[in-house]
Design an enzyme around this catalytic site. Structure first.
Site, mmCIF file in Angstrom:
data_model
loop_
_atom_site.group_PDB
_atom_site.id
_atom_site.type_symbol
_atom_site.label_atom_id
_atom_site.label_comp_id
_atom_site.label_asym_id
_atom_site.label_seq_id
_atom_site.Cartn_x
_atom_site.Cartn_y
_atom_site.Cartn_z
ATOM 1 N N ASP A 117 36.368 41.374 39.450
ATOM 2 C CA ASP A 117 36.357 40.628 37.892
ATOM 3 C C ASP A 117 37.764 41.013 37.445
ATOM 4 O OD1 ASP A 117 36.354 40.924 35.055
ATOM 5 O OD2 ASP A 117 34.620 42.046 35.002
ATOM 6 N N LYS A 119 41.795 35.985 26.910
ATOM 7 C CA LYS A 119 42.311 37.530 27.090
ATOM 8 C C LYS A 119 43.895 37.281 27.759
ATOM 9 C CE LYS A 119 38.168 39.749 28.262
ATOM 10 N NZ LYS A 119 37.869 40.362 27.081
ATOM 11 N N CYS A 154 30.783 47.041 25.820
ATOM 12 C CA CYS A 154 29.784 46.285 26.819
ATOM 13 C C CYS A 154 30.055 46.946 28.028
ATOM 14 C CB CYS A 154 30.299 44.773 27.082
ATOM 15 S SG CYS A 154 29.953 43.890 25.408
HETATM 16 N N1 PLP Z 1 34.460 41.797 32.712
HETATM 17 C C1 PLP Z 1 35.672 42.445 31.814
HETATM 18 C C2 PLP Z 1 36.157 43.797 32.579
HETATM 19 C C3 PLP Z 1 35.879 42.290 30.511
HETATM 20 O O1 PLP Z 1 36.585 43.218 29.721
HETATM 21 C C4 PLP Z 1 35.193 41.212 29.631
HETATM 22 C C5 PLP Z 1 35.359 41.010 28.480
HETATM 23 O O2 PLP Z 1 35.540 42.106 27.566
HETATM 24 C C6 PLP Z 1 34.386 40.360 30.473
HETATM 25 C C7 PLP Z 1 34.054 40.786 31.637
HETATM 26 C C8 PLP Z 1 33.660 39.097 29.811
HETATM 27 O O3 PLP Z 1 34.713 38.183 29.501
HETATM 28 P P1 PLP Z 1 34.228 37.140 28.721
HETATM 29 O O4 PLP Z 1 33.691 37.461 27.523
HETATM 30 O O5 PLP Z 1 35.704 36.396 28.503
HETATM 31 O O6 PLP Z 1 33.617 36.211 29.531
#
Ligand code: PLP
Length: 417
Positions: free
Chosen positions: A211, A237, A375
């Site tokens: 990820d 991001k 999250c």
């Molecule tokens: N994975 C990580 C480590 C994140 O920080 C985030 C978002 O904050 C995500 C996944 C999810 O990303 P997105 O909301 O752009 O799909």
């Protein structure tokens, strides 16, 4: 002179004021104070040229992609595919066919969990994640495990927030189908040893998803060197638009995977009896994509590459060290996540104030940070807190802004003491 002051003398490898001037949003005042934007782990701001690219494309060049055989559509399709090539270049993918556009990391991980899971995960198999994952890299695997009767295993972390590699080795076995971990933890900032994680997973015969939501804006990524099977990213991001991001996948692996979402654009031939699917990446891009946002993403990729990811990483590391120092000097504040290898994320906890109150008080000083579980509730549970305050810096931030953060935090503590 306190040691923290000496750190301000670190000379950035680029002109930060000039860079800040590229970002229109940064010049505003909030509650009468200059905006200090330190919520970059949630989403980054956009340079003018990204905003302008989307506006210009929409006003002069907009057309659907992969369908029309008239000039506007052919031109838009060419530009769309050029962005795929740029993204492949950014991550050093062997071929642009290995880049699939999605709405972002969440959709990219769901794609793999659903599609790879459908084809290759069966009852009794195991999926490994870590204790410091975003919910986007937790819930899709939980759902898959429930559906298939597979088991979710979790790599524990030490008190600094580093994965315990000895425990990881013990979890790997011939039952492991997938190891899915983040490159950089959004809640703690830990940079994980993904090359080693990948090597060990491959030795056990498992596939690996990284990820990359938090790493792609900060670090130079070479997917061939990492040797992972999948790598994800989110445009919003990395200074691009929201609603677009994607998945890198090794072509040989993608080719064996069934579609995730079905419909137009992902087919070779459809009859009422049967559909033959297109090859990747089209197989995984059903429906009209986020065309304008992809154009903005391409511009963002150019922008960060022109600054240079090595320089970005160097400067953000100096910001991290400085921020760590000024926050550590505050009585009653505990930094959560003190890994030896970290990105510019500072998560902290103050005994006397809830993070939501910290955020509200800091906002009065024009400072934007995030308070909550980010999250990543299992991470919070591991560290015995329900939430933290998180300041996350980007290459457009300045040392003075971290001083402003520290001063504002001190004022907040005083109010509550
Ligand atoms: N994975 C990580 C480590 C994140 O920080 C985030 C978002 O904050 C995500 C996944 C999810 O990303 P997105 O909301 O752009 O799909």
């Amino acid at each position: 002179m306190p040691e923290s002051d000496t750190l301000t003398t670190v000379k950035p490898p680029f002109d930060v004021d000039k860079i800040r001037a590229d970002f229109p949003v940064l010049s505003q005042k909030v509650h009468g104070k200059p905006l200090v934007y330190l919520d970059n782990a949630a989403t980054t701001q956009k340079p003018r040229r990204v905003i302008e690219k989307v506006r210009q494309f929409d006003s002069e060049e907009y057309g659907t992609v992969r369908r029309g055989s008239y000039k506007l559509s052919e031109h838009a399709t060419q530009m769309f595919e050029d962005v795929r090539q740029k993204v492949a270049g950014l991550f050093n993918a062997a071929d642009k066919k290995e880049i699939i556009f999605t709405s972002g990391t969440t959709q990219a991980i769901n794609l793999v969990a659903y599609s790879f899971g459908k084809a290759f995960v069966k009852e009794g198999d195991e999926i490994i994640i870590s204790n410091i994952e975003h919910h986007a890299n937790t819930v899709p695997w939980q759902v898959l495990c429930e559906d298939k009767g597979a088991h979710l295993k979790v790599i524990p972390v030490n008190d600094r927030g580093e994965l315990i590699m000895e425990e990881y080795k013990k979890l790997l076995s011939s039952k492991t189908r997938m190891v899915s971990v983040n490159h950089v933890s959004n809640a703690l900032g830990t940079v994980n040893p993904i090359k080693e994680i990948t090597r060990l997973a491959h030795e056990a015969g498992a596939k690996v998803l990284i990820d990359g939501a938090q790493s792609t804006p900060h670090l130079k990524i070479d997917v061939q060197d990492i040797d992972c099977d999948f790598y994800t990213f989110s445009g919003h991001k990395m200074y691009g638009p929201s609603g677009v991001g994607g998945l890198y996948g090794k072509y040989d692996v993608l080719k064996e995977m069934p579609p995730y979402v079905t419909g137009g654009d992902m087919i070779r031939q459809v009859t009422i009896e049967k559909t033959l699917y297109a090859d990747p990446p089209a197989r995984f891009e059903a429906g009209t994509p986020a065309i304008s946002q992809v154009m903005g993403l391409g511009e963002a990729v150019d922008y960060i590459q022109e600054i240079g990811l090595d320089k970005i990483a160097e400067y953000e590391h100096a910001l991290l060290e400085y921020g760590t120092r000024v926050l550590s000097e505050i009585d009653g504040l505990n930094i959560i996540g003190t890994a030896a290898h970290k990105a510019s994320i500072l998560s902290f906890h103050i005994d006397v104030i809830h993070p939501h109150d910290v955020v509200t008080l800091l906002d009065q000083d024009g400072i934007a940070v995030r308070g909550g579980h980010h999250c990543a509730q299992p991470t919070m549970q591991r560290f015995g807190v329900s939430a933290t305050t998180r300041a996350s810096a980007s290459f457009y931030n300045k040392f003075e802004e971290l001083d402003a953060l520290a001063a504002s935090v001190r004022r907040a503590i005083k109010l509550f003491s």
